[in-house]
Write a protein that holds these residues in place. Sequence first.
Motif, PDB file in Angstrom:
ATOM      1  N   PRO A 144       0.835  -1.210   0.000  1.00 32.30           N
ATOM      2  CA  PRO A 144       0.000   0.000   0.000  1.00 32.30           C
ATOM      3  C   PRO A 144       0.866   1.255   0.000  1.00 32.30           C
ATOM      4  O   PRO A 144       1.995   1.252   0.501  1.00 32.30           O
ATOM      5  CB  PRO A 144      -0.799  -0.118   1.318  1.00 32.30           C
ATOM      6  CG  PRO A 144      -0.646  -1.529   1.760  1.00 32.30           C
ATOM      7  CD  PRO A 144       0.673  -1.996   1.238  1.00 32.30           C
ATOM      8  N   PRO A 145       0.375   2.347  -0.549  1.00 31.26           N
ATOM      9  CA  PRO A 145       1.121   3.612  -0.482  1.00 31.26           C
ATOM     10  C   PRO A 145       1.097   4.167   0.935  1.00 31.26           C
ATOM     11  O   PRO A 145       0.219   3.837   1.737  1.00 31.26           O
ATOM     12  CB  PRO A 145       0.364   4.519  -1.453  1.00 31.26           C
ATOM     13  CG  PRO A 145      -1.031   3.974  -1.456  1.00 31.26           C
ATOM     14  CD  PRO A 145      -0.903   2.496  -1.273  1.00 31.26           C
ATOM     15  N   ALA A 146       2.063   5.009   1.253  1.00 28.67           N
ATOM     16  CA  ALA A 146       2.136   5.612   2.586  1.00 28.67           C
ATOM     17  C   ALA A 146       2.673   7.023   2.457  1.00 28.67           C
ATOM     18  O   ALA A 146       3.723   7.237   1.842  1.00 28.67           O
ATOM     19  CB  ALA A 146       3.026   4.789   3.522  1.00 28.67           C
ATOM     20  N   MET A 147       1.962   7.976   3.029  1.00 25.57           N
ATOM     21  CA  MET A 147       2.369   9.374   2.971  1.00 25.57           C
ATOM     22  C   MET A 147       2.937   9.874   4.294  1.00 25.57           C
ATOM     23  O   MET A 147       3.668  10.851   4.321  1.00 25.57           O
ATOM     24  CB  MET A 147       1.190  10.247   2.566  1.00 25.57           C
ATOM     25  CG  MET A 147       0.640   9.958   1.180  1.00 25.57           C
ATOM     26  SD  MET A 147       1.806  10.326  -0.142  1.00 25.57           S
ATOM     27  CE  MET A 147       1.925  12.097   0.015  1.00 25.57           C
ATOM     28  N   CYS A 148       2.571   9.234   5.398  1.00 22.52           N
ATOM     29  CA  CYS A 148       3.042   9.702   6.703  1.00 22.52           C
ATOM     30  C   CYS A 148       3.968   8.698   7.389  1.00 22.52           C
ATOM     31  O   CYS A 148       4.806   9.086   8.196  1.00 22.52           O
ATOM     32  CB  CYS A 148       1.857  10.028   7.624  1.00 22.52           C
ATOM     33  SG  CYS A 148       0.853   8.595   8.058  1.00 22.52           S
ATOM     34  N   TYR A 149       3.839   7.421   7.072  1.00 24.05           N
ATOM     35  CA  TYR A 149       4.692   6.407   7.699  1.00 24.05           C
ATOM     36  C   TYR A 149       6.096   6.493   7.132  1.00 24.05           C
ATOM     37  O   TYR A 149       6.294   6.638   5.925  1.00 24.05           O
ATOM     38  CB  TYR A 149       4.112   5.011   7.471  1.00 24.05           C
ATOM     39  CG  TYR A 149       4.985   3.908   8.011  1.00 24.05           C
ATOM     40  CD1 TYR A 149       5.020   3.629   9.377  1.00 24.05           C
ATOM     41  CD2 TYR A 149       5.787   3.149   7.168  1.00 24.05           C
ATOM     42  CE1 TYR A 149       5.826   2.624   9.883  1.00 24.05           C
ATOM     43  CE2 TYR A 149       6.589   2.141   7.658  1.00 24.05           C
ATOM     44  CZ  TYR A 149       6.613   1.885   9.005  1.00 24.05           C
ATOM     45  OH  TYR A 149       7.414   0.888   9.508  1.00 24.05           O
ATOM     46  N   TYR A 150       7.088   6.408   8.013  1.00 24.88           N
ATOM     47  CA  TYR A 150       8.493   6.473   7.613  1.00 24.88           C
ATOM     48  C   TYR A 150       9.262   5.547   8.542  1.00 24.88           C
ATOM     49  O   TYR A 150       9.359   5.803   9.743  1.00 24.88           O
ATOM     50  CB  TYR A 150       9.014   7.905   7.721  1.00 24.88           C
ATOM     51  CG  TYR A 150      10.134   8.249   6.777  1.00 24.88           C
ATOM     52  CD1 TYR A 150       9.876   8.541   5.440  1.00 24.88           C
ATOM     53  CD2 TYR A 150      11.450   8.292   7.201  1.00 24.88           C
ATOM     54  CE1 TYR A 150      10.885   8.878   4.561  1.00 24.88           C
ATOM     55  CE2 TYR A 150      12.475   8.637   6.342  1.00 24.88           C
ATOM     56  CZ  TYR A 150      12.189   8.925   5.016  1.00 24.88           C
ATOM     57  OH  TYR A 150      13.201   9.254   4.150  1.00 24.88           O
ATOM     58  N   THR A 151       9.792   4.460   8.004  1.00 21.51           N
ATOM     59  CA  THR A 151      10.383   3.396   8.821  1.00 21.51           C
ATOM     60  C   THR A 151      11.418   3.896   9.825  1.00 21.51           C
ATOM     61  O   THR A 151      11.375   3.511  11.003  1.00 21.51           O
ATOM     62  CB  THR A 151      11.001   2.326   7.906  1.00 21.51           C
ATOM     63  OG1 THR A 151      10.007   1.834   7.009  1.00 21.51           O
ATOM     64  CG2 THR A 151      11.540   1.171   8.728  1.00 21.51           C
ATOM     65  N   PRO A 152      12.380   4.766   9.460  1.00 17.15           N
ATOM     66  CA  PRO A 152      13.385   5.189  10.449  1.00 17.15           C
ATOM     67  C   PRO A 152      12.835   6.060  11.576  1.00 17.15           C
ATOM     68  O   PRO A 152      13.515   6.241  12.586  1.00 17.15           O
ATOM     69  CB  PRO A 152      14.397   5.978   9.609  1.00 17.15           C
ATOM     70  CG  PRO A 152      14.148   5.574   8.202  1.00 17.15           C
ATOM     71  CD  PRO A 152      12.694   5.282   8.125  1.00 17.15           C
ATOM     72  N   LEU A 153      11.622   6.601  11.422  1.00 16.73           N
ATOM     73  CA  LEU A 153      11.085   7.531  12.407  1.00 16.73           C
ATOM     74  C   LEU A 153      10.124   6.793  13.336  1.00 16.73           C
ATOM     75  O   LEU A 153       9.068   6.324  12.906  1.00 16.73           O
ATOM     76  CB  LEU A 153      10.367   8.689  11.720  1.00 16.73           C
ATOM     77  CG  LEU A 153      11.231   9.560  10.808  1.00 16.73           C
ATOM     78  CD1 LEU A 153      10.389  10.631  10.138  1.00 16.73           C
ATOM     79  CD2 LEU A 153      12.381  10.197  11.590  1.00 16.73           C
TER      80      LEU A 153
END
Length: 370
Positions: free
Chosen positions: A37-46
Amino acid sequence: MSEQQLFKVTIDNITIEVPAGTTILQAARQVGGDVAPPAMCYYTPLEGSGGKCRTCLVEVSKGSEKDPRPMPKLVASCRTTVMDGMEVKNITSPRVKDARAGVVEFLLLNHPLDCPVCDQAGECHLQDLGYQHGSEGTRYEFKRRTFTKHSLGNYIQLHMTRCILCYRCVFTADQVTGKRVHGVLDRGDHAEIATYIEKSLDNDFIGNVIDVCPVGALTDKTFRFKNRVWFTKPVDAHCNCTKCSGKVTLWQRGNEVLRVTARKDEWGEIKKTEDGKTGWICNECRFERKNINDWVIEGPTKVSRQSVISANHYETLDKPQDTLVEVMGGRQPKMLMDIHSISDVNQPGVHLSELPGPATGKTFNKNNQQ
């Protein structure tokens, strides 16, 4: 030491095994392709990111082997962990497609459609999301939300009107720099990213907020209005930096380095280095080192063929053979016209990488140079 427990999860009819505690989004990314799925707010390192934009909604048609009941509502895949025997639908679910189209329409309600003048055009996640999951038109008839511009220092330009409030820059300032002076002010329709009192974002690693921003809200002032990203050639390079890993991507036009960014993976997230750490880069590498001699070139960056950046992008260094000399019997071709003598744009004495700000008409006006 006991072995790590593995759960079986089926996503769009593809079954994989993942460790316990893995989110649906992370499991889908292991499958790859359109299944993720696309993700606009999720960011693995954060740490703590995700759960805000709702673009990663999926349908859980089977909760687990022990409790096979489906989840009644669509869930955010970035915040929902897998269970053993779980079955998930993403692109195979009409509910998900309809909900995702609604989320895209919601994100574009107040977002200005200024892609032709935005420096993020060509590498904007919202632009890609709109093309893949959005509709052709809009039903919104009211005035779009706008904000006054805030100065964030010499290197970072904030266009709050383009912001989608993903909070990535806030998490980056909190967890990477350790000195956050900006955040989300007000609530609801008045919520905005700002410093409250006009302050400069001058931490050594604050430039990474540009890389994590999925839209054109935070841009590099040293690159603004100098070139289009698809006209530049990205190459991997490194240097011996005492502050960061020094592993970057150089965006070149000819022999000029117009922009320096951290290296990113296929999901648009900053890659990890060999020691397993996130490859954040410092401000000195990002903004100050714009000379090609400051870097050791490793080779062309791998670019997805779906990206507009891949246009005329070659990953091999083999130059095509010039057959014009052979056709002309060994004679060298003569230049019919010196374009530099009449063009106000192609002036050999103007180096875009050395300009402190945007390249405007005054830069190429010969009368002002005399």
